[in-house]
Design a protein around this motif. Sequence first.
Motif, PDB file in Angstrom:
ATOM      1  N   ARG A   5       0.860  -1.195   0.000  1.00 54.62           N
ATOM      2  CA  ARG A   5       0.000   0.000   0.000  1.00 54.62           C
ATOM      3  C   ARG A   5       0.885   1.230   0.000  1.00 54.62           C
ATOM      4  O   ARG A   5       1.948   1.237   0.624  1.00 54.62           O
ATOM      5  CB  ARG A   5      -0.909   0.029   1.219  1.00 54.62           C
ATOM      6  N   THR A   6       0.399   2.269  -0.683  1.00 53.69           N
ATOM      7  CA  THR A   6       1.143   3.527  -0.740  1.00 53.69           C
ATOM      8  C   THR A   6       0.171   4.686  -0.615  1.00 53.69           C
ATOM      9  O   THR A   6      -1.015   4.536  -0.901  1.00 53.69           O
ATOM     10  CB  THR A   6       1.957   3.623  -2.057  1.00 53.69           C
ATOM     11  N   LEU A   7       0.665   5.834  -0.155  1.00 53.57           N
ATOM     12  CA  LEU A   7      -0.184   7.014  -0.049  1.00 53.57           C
ATOM     13  C   LEU A   7       0.025   7.901  -1.273  1.00 53.57           C
ATOM     14  O   LEU A   7       1.156   8.228  -1.633  1.00 53.57           O
ATOM     15  CB  LEU A   7       0.118   7.832   1.212  1.00 53.57           C
ATOM     16  N   SER A   8      -1.086   8.271  -1.892  1.00 56.56           N
ATOM     17  CA  SER A   8      -1.079   9.204  -3.023  1.00 56.56           C
ATOM     18  C   SER A   8      -1.839  10.463  -2.632  1.00 56.56           C
ATOM     19  O   SER A   8      -2.891  10.377  -1.992  1.00 56.56           O
ATOM     20  CB  SER A   8      -1.774   8.549  -4.221  1.00 56.56           C
ATOM     21  N   ILE A   9      -1.304  11.618  -2.984  1.00 55.51           N
ATOM     22  CA  ILE A   9      -2.059  12.870  -2.844  1.00 55.51           C
ATOM     23  C   ILE A   9      -2.138  13.530  -4.215  1.00 55.51           C
ATOM     24  O   ILE A   9      -1.103  13.774  -4.847  1.00 55.51           O
ATOM     25  CB  ILE A   9      -1.403  13.851  -1.855  1.00 55.51           C
ATOM     26  N   PHE A  73      -6.860  15.558  -2.852  1.00 50.62           N
ATOM     27  CA  PHE A  73      -7.540  14.264  -2.890  1.00 50.62           C
ATOM     28  C   PHE A  73      -6.532  13.198  -2.465  1.00 50.62           C
ATOM     29  O   PHE A  73      -5.551  12.961  -3.168  1.00 50.62           O
ATOM     30  CB  PHE A  73      -8.065  13.979  -4.305  1.00 50.62           C
ATOM     31  N   ILE A  74      -6.770  12.614  -1.302  1.00 49.88           N
ATOM     32  CA  ILE A  74      -5.800  11.692  -0.699  1.00 49.88           C
ATOM     33  C   ILE A  74      -6.308  10.261  -0.841  1.00 49.88           C
ATOM     34  O   ILE A  74      -7.467   9.980  -0.528  1.00 49.88           O
ATOM     35  CB  ILE A  74      -5.587  12.014   0.791  1.00 49.88           C
ATOM     36  N   GLN A  75      -5.420   9.389  -1.316  1.00 48.54           N
ATOM     37  CA  GLN A  75      -5.810   7.989  -1.506  1.00 48.54           C
ATOM     38  C   GLN A  75      -4.758   7.048  -0.930  1.00 48.54           C
ATOM     39  O   GLN A  75      -3.567   7.362  -0.923  1.00 48.54           O
ATOM     40  CB  GLN A  75      -5.895   7.637  -2.997  1.00 48.54           C
ATOM     41  N   VAL A  76      -5.224   5.875  -0.535  1.00 45.44           N
ATOM     42  CA  VAL A  76      -4.348   4.730  -0.341  1.00 45.44           C
ATOM     43  C   VAL A  76      -4.515   3.865  -1.581  1.00 45.44           C
ATOM     44  O   VAL A  76      -5.642   3.497  -1.944  1.00 45.44           O
ATOM     45  CB  VAL A  76      -4.720   3.940   0.930  1.00 45.44           C
ATOM     46  N   LEU A  77      -3.400   3.581  -2.252  1.00 44.45           N
ATOM     47  CA  LEU A  77      -3.405   2.714  -3.424  1.00 44.45           C
ATOM     48  C   LEU A  77      -2.778   1.384  -3.050  1.00 44.45           C
ATOM     49  O   LEU A  77      -1.784   1.346  -2.309  1.00 44.45           O
ATOM     50  CB  LEU A  77      -2.606   3.348  -4.568  1.00 44.45           C
ATOM     51  N   GLU A  78      -3.343   0.319  -3.583  1.00 46.46           N
ATOM     52  CA  GLU A  78      -2.907  -1.026  -3.205  1.00 46.46           C
ATOM     53  C   GLU A  78      -2.617  -1.844  -4.460  1.00 46.46           C
ATOM     54  O   GLU A  78      -3.363  -1.757  -5.438  1.00 46.46           O
ATOM     55  CB  GLU A  78      -4.047  -1.683  -2.412  1.00 46.46           C
ATOM     56  N   GLY A  79      -1.559  -2.640  -4.415  1.00 42.62           N
ATOM     57  CA  GLY A  79      -1.263  -3.531  -5.531  1.00 42.62           C
ATOM     58  C   GLY A  79       0.162  -4.038  -5.457  1.00 42.62           C
ATOM     59  O   GLY A  79       0.930  -3.659  -4.577  1.00 42.62           O
ATOM     60  N   GLU A  80       0.507  -4.896  -6.411  1.00 44.06           N
ATOM     61  CA  GLU A  80       1.862  -5.436  -6.455  1.00 44.06           C
ATOM     62  C   GLU A  80       2.850  -4.306  -6.727  1.00 44.06           C
ATOM     63  O   GLU A  80       2.670  -3.544  -7.679  1.00 44.06           O
ATOM     64  CB  GLU A  80       1.960  -6.487  -7.560  1.00 44.06           C
ATOM     65  N   GLY A  81       3.848  -4.180  -5.881  1.00 49.65           N
ATOM     66  CA  GLY A  81       4.858  -3.141  -6.058  1.00 49.65           C
ATOM     67  C   GLY A  81       4.265  -1.746  -6.135  1.00 49.65           C
ATOM     68  O   GLY A  81       4.757  -0.881  -6.872  1.00 49.65           O
ATOM     69  N   ALA A  82       3.227  -1.482  -5.341  1.00 53.49           N
ATOM     70  CA  ALA A  82       2.460  -0.233  -5.471  1.00 53.49           C
ATOM     71  C   ALA A  82       3.312   1.015  -5.278  1.00 53.49           C
ATOM     72  O   ALA A  82       3.068   2.038  -5.930  1.00 53.49           O
ATOM     73  CB  ALA A  82       1.300  -0.230  -4.467  1.00 53.49           C
ATOM     74  N   ILE A  83       4.303   0.961  -4.398  1.00 57.52           N
ATOM     75  CA  ILE A  83       5.090   2.161  -4.094  1.00 57.52           C
ATOM     76  C   ILE A  83       5.894   2.588  -5.332  1.00 57.52           C
ATOM     77  O   ILE A  83       5.800   3.741  -5.775  1.00 57.52           O
ATOM     78  CB  ILE A  83       6.006   1.914  -2.878  1.00 57.52           C
ATOM     79  N   ALA A  84       6.641   1.660  -5.905  1.00 64.03           N
ATOM     80  CA  ALA A  84       7.446   1.995  -7.089  1.00 64.03           C
ATOM     81  C   ALA A  84       6.554   2.242  -8.301  1.00 64.03           C
ATOM     82  O   ALA A  84       6.845   3.129  -9.124  1.00 64.03           O
ATOM     83  CB  ALA A  84       8.431   0.869  -7.378  1.00 64.03           C
ATOM     84  N   LYS A  85       5.477   1.481  -8.416  1.00 61.96           N
ATOM     85  CA  LYS A  85       4.574   1.663  -9.560  1.00 61.96           C
ATOM     86  C   LYS A  85       3.984   3.070  -9.560  1.00 61.96           C
ATOM     87  O   LYS A  85       3.946   3.743 -10.590  1.00 61.96           O
ATOM     88  CB  LYS A  85       3.465   0.603  -9.500  1.00 61.96           C
ATOM     89  N   ASN A  86       3.551   3.516  -8.380  1.00 66.58           N
ATOM     90  CA  ASN A  86       2.999   4.881  -8.283  1.00 66.58           C
ATOM     91  C   ASN A  86       4.057   5.918  -8.643  1.00 66.58           C
ATOM     92  O   ASN A  86       3.786   6.867  -9.382  1.00 66.58           O
ATOM     93  CB  ASN A  86       2.456   5.111  -6.871  1.00 66.58           C
ATOM     94  N   ARG A  87       5.284   5.752  -8.122  1.00 70.40           N
ATOM     95  CA  ARG A  87       6.357   6.712  -8.437  1.00 70.40           C
ATOM     96  C   ARG A  87       6.647   6.720  -9.943  1.00 70.40           C
ATOM     97  O   ARG A  87       6.896   7.777 -10.524  1.00 70.40           O
ATOM     98  CB  ARG A  87       7.631   6.362  -7.654  1.00 70.40           C
ATOM     99  N   SER A 119       4.267   8.196  -1.742  1.00 64.55           N
ATOM    100  CA  SER A 119       5.243   7.692  -0.761  1.00 64.55           C
ATOM    101  C   SER A 119       6.457   7.143  -1.498  1.00 64.55           C
ATOM    102  O   SER A 119       6.344   6.590  -2.591  1.00 64.55           O
ATOM    103  CB  SER A 119       4.637   6.570   0.070  1.00 64.55           C
ATOM    104  N   ASP A 120       7.649   7.293  -0.857  1.00 65.76           N
ATOM    105  CA  ASP A 120       8.877   6.906  -1.558  1.00 65.76           C
ATOM    106  C   ASP A 120       9.518   5.620  -1.049  1.00 65.76           C
ATOM    107  O   ASP A 120      10.540   5.193  -1.596  1.00 65.76           O
ATOM    108  CB  ASP A 120       9.881   8.061  -1.550  1.00 65.76           C
ATOM    109  N   ALA A 121       8.946   4.986  -0.014  1.00 61.47           N
ATOM    110  CA  ALA A 121       9.531   3.745   0.525  1.00 61.47           C
ATOM    111  C   ALA A 121       8.491   3.080   1.436  1.00 61.47           C
ATOM    112  O   ALA A 121       7.547   3.743   1.888  1.00 61.47           O
ATOM    113  CB  ALA A 121      10.786   4.064   1.331  1.00 61.47           C
TER     114      ALA A 121
END
Length: 141
Positions: A5-9, A73-87, A119-121
Amino acid sequence: MTVERTLSIIKPDAVAKNVIGQIVARFEGAGLKVAAAKLVQLSRAEAEQFYAVHAARPFFKDLVDFMVSGPVFIQVLEGEGAIAKNRDLMGATDPKKAAAGTIRADFAESIDANAVHGSDAPETAAVEIAFFFPGLNVYSR
Ligand code: RTP
Ligand code: MG
């Protein structure tokens, strides 16, 4: 790869441009799921605490001013490798340096008004998710 899980804003500039849906569609299109979401106006104290790691940087005041300039707009995103994928989907901090097709290349105005945070890590993701979504309930689907 593990499910993360990662935080997106989605920052005030992108909310003001009315592109929340277009940005969320990119996350969903890349296989990330929205696990939590809310539209909120941050207080100065919240913005300062969230970006406390940058408190000594010369751009800190501008960053806080910008983050409280309108709703986010703040979200929690979930998925495989979500942190790096979002970045990867976001692109470089400075939109002028962001790869073509990334969110920042397509929607950001400047290094200050740069459309999204991610989020970065794993450690920062856990802290940031707890900061905005204490006691988060995640629904399976
Ligand atoms: P974010 O934390 O918002 O996802 O962005 P980031 O990881 O890509 O960049 P970071 O180094 O964490 O910086 C946080 C935010 O501060 C602003 N910034 N301004 N003027 C400057 O040199 C400068 N450097 C950073 C950006 O808005 C960046 O998103
Ligand atoms: Mg950062």
